[in-house]
Design an enzyme around this catalytic site. Structure first.
Site, PDB file in Angstrom:
ATOM      1  N   GLU A 133     -43.664 -89.235  43.659  1.00  0.00           N
ATOM      2  CA  GLU A 133     -42.808 -90.667  42.745  1.00  0.00           C
ATOM      3  C   GLU A 133     -41.273 -90.788  44.061  1.00  0.00           C
ATOM      4  OE1 GLU A 133     -43.509 -92.806  40.159  1.00  0.00           O
ATOM      5  OE2 GLU A 133     -40.634 -93.302  41.198  1.00  0.00           O
ATOM      6  N   THR A 169     -45.266 -98.482  40.999  1.00  0.00           N
ATOM      7  CA  THR A 169     -46.289 -97.045  41.045  1.00  0.00           C
ATOM      8  C   THR A 169     -47.616 -97.565  40.930  1.00  0.00           C
ATOM      9  OG1 THR A 169     -44.458 -95.677  39.954  1.00  0.00           O
ATOM     10  CG2 THR A 169     -47.541 -94.926  40.161  1.00  0.00           C
ATOM     11  N   ASP A 227     -44.379 -93.164  46.598  1.00  0.00           N
ATOM     12  CA  ASP A 227     -45.234 -94.173  46.005  1.00  0.00           C
ATOM     13  C   ASP A 227     -44.597 -95.954  46.548  1.00  0.00           C
ATOM     14  OD1 ASP A 227     -43.184 -93.573  44.067  1.00  0.00           O
ATOM     15  OD2 ASP A 227     -44.749 -94.319  42.435  1.00  0.00           O
ATOM     16  N   HIS A 228     -43.126 -95.242  46.330  1.00  0.00           N
ATOM     17  CA  HIS A 228     -42.059 -96.376  46.936  1.00  0.00           C
ATOM     18  C   HIS A 228     -40.856 -96.144  47.023  1.00  0.00           C
ATOM     19  CE1 HIS A 228     -41.041 -95.926  42.980  1.00  0.00           C
ATOM     20  NE2 HIS A 228     -42.358 -96.344  42.407  1.00  0.00           N
TER      21      HIS A 228
HETATM   22  C1  GP9 Z   1     -45.229 -94.391  35.435  1.00  0.00           C
HETATM   23  C2  GP9 Z   1     -45.169 -94.375  36.249  1.00  0.00           C
HETATM   24  C3  GP9 Z   1     -43.248 -94.640  37.021  1.00  0.00           C
HETATM   25  O1  GP9 Z   1     -45.747 -93.544  34.123  1.00  0.00           O
HETATM   26  O2  GP9 Z   1     -45.759 -94.175  37.459  1.00  0.00           O
HETATM   27  O3  GP9 Z   1     -43.454 -96.739  36.932  1.00  0.00           O
HETATM   28  P1  GP9 Z   1     -43.007 -96.684  38.656  1.00  0.00           P
HETATM   29  O4  GP9 Z   1     -41.082 -97.484  37.445  1.00  0.00           O
HETATM   30  O5  GP9 Z   1     -41.802 -95.834  39.270  1.00  0.00           O
HETATM   31  O6  GP9 Z   1     -43.755 -97.783  38.904  1.00  0.00           O
HETATM   32 MN    MN Z   2     -42.807 -94.774  40.938  1.00  0.00          MN
END
Ligand code: GP9
Ligand code: MN
Length: 622
Positions: free
Chosen positions: A254, A298, A472-473
């Site tokens: 994350e 995500t 992820d970002h």
């Molecule tokens: C939520 C998590 C976060 O389930 O994957 O999402 P994001 O805000 O990072 O897109």
């Molecule tokens: Mn995310």
């Protein structure tokens, strides 16, 4: 005392000016928009006017004074809510609201902690015009008679409004040719045509996409397939099948950006375990690797990893196109005898995952219901990473092998809150609370991964698996440029903002021994073919746009969802072509072929998704 006589349309005029100015001041205080010249400043200033003239002008058709005032008041309120919502949304996503995101209501509950952190007391400012309008209505006397409106005056009013709109569009077109036809960038739209007109435009685009699916046919698929085939990268024979038959464990890290890797914060190592991995002989560490997500964050990264196609420009493809046919990586692994799953301790409906995972052919979703969250095991958005990863290993023990799973971590998520006992390092000391806390949650995530590796070894699953981990970002948006500048000890330019989109990627192959750091410029689109080839699975026929990073044919070229792009020598961002070596803008012609190519690629990806074209492939028709 002399009685003041107010001109006939005072309330209307006051409302118009109040909303206009509130909107303009809102622009400059809440959105970080780059203004290059006086003309752009002027366009920004005038852009709310045409819409406001039209919308408030409807009051001229109302005969009753009471109705007219209620209408004017409602418009001032609605426009304020639009600006306020955009400001709050912008702080979080660094983008303007687009319709599909608004329909993601099931996300709102979970987003509440982040929204809370993004509403400021001063936001009351956005409602200044509402207050002014209310006062005007209260104190300016209106008589029914005075409101009668000659149709000639009304006509003139709308002619003026239309003229202002034309002048606005004309000036914008001169500043930014093909604004409405080619733009991938919402900021440019808002800057030029204004928030209100932008929302109307968005509505138009969204309904067009709707129609696109209805109108699409198989011939467009052939065109896209030609482009895809021409860019196919042959697997590297040395790497093809090196992990054949092994389980594959993806870990979505994350908000993890690459700048923390092999770096320190006030003398503290931020990611000691991942740093060790960068030197580990069983690990490939990709240090020139970019995320390619858009608003879907995500979920966009998941979409890219599964399909090697881009997410949607406006909104999250997980929401807008969960009814499409796909040939996902999970489906392909399933066809090759894999048990496929996702593990994520959050509500199954978040990002519409429950629905989208079905479309992607993922066999099992271990959502929050599959986990036991004990006392003190949740923080911020939900279950903490350490217990989440620990319990995930227990679940893995029950999976049929070979399996493929994607574990989505959560603790390192904005607003980066952590319990005291999980703070392994102190916060940073910049003016951004967000960045200060970020280092601590990243440090916590690193610890969680270290423990996960240990647990996996104990479980006996480790030796027969490969572990693919990627950020992820971004976690730190451009709103924190000042604090980032302090940390990196330089002024952050648009070029730096592009380079800050690098996320780490690791492919760990236990027992492999020939791992190294890979500097090849690459991105998330490349994960799918790279991993499938390692597993010895062919991708020649796949309708996907990534390329195996180990392939001799891999092209060092990364396209962002918003049209920015990176080549080995150049970065193109916000209409400027930069030379990476010097960091200075160069002759735009150098970027031109790449811009063209990026538009083509994004265009074909959109064509496939908006037209739901994969439903026309042989496999689907069977
Ligand atoms: C939520 C998590 C976060 O389930 O994957 O999402 P994001 O805000 O990072 O897109
Ligand atoms: Mn995310």
């Amino acid at each position: 005392m002399k009685k003041v006589t107010w001109p006939k349309h005072s309330v209307l005029v006051i409302a118009l000016i109040a909303t206009w100015l509130t909107t303009y001041i809102g622009y400059i205080t809440s959105f970080n928009m780059k203004i290059d010249n006086v003309m752009q400043e002027f366009i920004l200033f005038m852009n709310p006017l045409s819409f406001l003239l039209f919308i408030y002008g409807m009051a001229l058709f109302m005969k009753s004074a009471k109705r007219r005032n209620i209408y004017i008041f409602s418009i001032s309120l609605i426009t304020s809510i639009i600006m306020f919502s955009n400001a709050v949304f912008y702080r979080f996503f660094n983008d303007f609201i687009t319709l599909p995101v608004l329909f993601q209501t099931s996300n709102f509950g979970d987003l509440s902690s982040s929204i809370g952190a993004n509403v400021h007391a001063l936001d009351i400012f956005f409602f200044t015009d509402v207050i002014i309008v209310a006062l005007a209505i209260k104190f300016i006397p209106t008589s029914e008679r005075s409101l009668s409106q000659r149709s000639i005056g009304r006509k003139l009013y709308f002619v003026i409004a239309a003229t202002i709109l034309m002048v606005n569009l004309g000036l914008s077109e001169a500043q930014r040719p093909q604004l409405l036809t080619r733009s991938f960038d919402r900021e440019l739209l808002v800057k030029n045509i204004g928030t209100y007109n932008y929302h109307i435009y968005d509505l138009f685009i969204q309904s067009k996409t709707h129609a696109q699916r209805a109108l699409a046919d198989g011939s467009e698929l052939a065109e896209a397939a030609n482009y895809i085939n021409a860019n196919y990268a042959e697997p590297n024979p040395e790497m093809f099948g090196v992990a054949k038959g092994r389980n594959v464990i993806f870990i979505s890290l994350e908000s993890l950006q690459n700048f923390v890797i092999n770096n320190e914060m006030n003398g503290y190592e931020i990611t000691p375990f991942l740093n060790e991995l960068t030197k580990d002989p069983d690990t490939f560490y990709f240090n020139n690797f970019y995320h390619q997500t858009g608003l879907g964050k995500t979920s966009d990264s998941e979409f890219i990893v599964e399909n090697s196609l881009y997410g949607r420009n406006g909104g999250a493809v997980f929401f807008t196109n969960s009814g499409n046919a796909y040939h996902s990586m999970s489906e392909k692994l399933g066809d090759n005898g894999y048990f496929t799953s996702v593990m994520h301790a959050n509500n199954r409906s978040f990002w519409n995952r429950d629905i989208m995972y079905q479309a992607l052919g993922i066999q099992k979703f271990y959502d929050v219901e599959s986990y036991t969250i004990g006392e003190g095991e949740a923080v911020n958005w939900g279950m903490k990473d350490i217990p989440f990863l620990e319990q995930s290993v227990e679940i893995m023990k029950t999976m049929p092998q070979p399996f493929s799973t994607r574990m989505i971590t959560l603790t390192n998520h904005h607003p980066f809150d952590l319990d005291e006992e999980d703070m392994i390092i102190p916060p940073y000391d910049s003016n951004s609370k967000t960045l200060n806390k970020y280092f601590q949650t990243v440090r916590y995530m690193d610890e969680a991964i270290k423990i996960f590796f240990e647990d996996l070894k104990k479980s006996g699953i480790y030796d027969n698996s490969i572990i693919v981990m990627y950020g992820d970002h971004y976690g730190i948006s451009e709103n924190h440029n000042k604090a980032m500048g302090m940390y990196l000890d330089k002024e952050i330019t648009p070029l730096d903002n592009v380079e800050l989109q690098k996320v780490p990627m690791f492919i760990h192959i236990p027992g492999y021994g020939k791992g190294k750091t890979i500097d090849e410029l690459s991105g998330q689109m490349d994960i799918r073919p790279t991993v499938l080839h390692l597993l010895g699975i062919d991708t020649k026929e796949d309708m996907q746009m990534g390329a195996d990073i180990f392939s001799k044919d891999h092209e060092p070229f990364v396209i962002f969802r918003d049209g920015r792009l990176v080549t080995e020598n150049m970065i193109y961002a916000h209409e400027v072509c930069y030379d990476i070596q010097t960091g200075e803008p160069t002759d735009g012609n150098a970027c031109e072929p790449y811009i063209e190519r990026a538009n083509t690629e994004l265009g074909y990806s959109d064509l496939i998704i908006n037209g739901d074209l994969l439903r026309f492939t042989d496999k689907e028709e069977k």
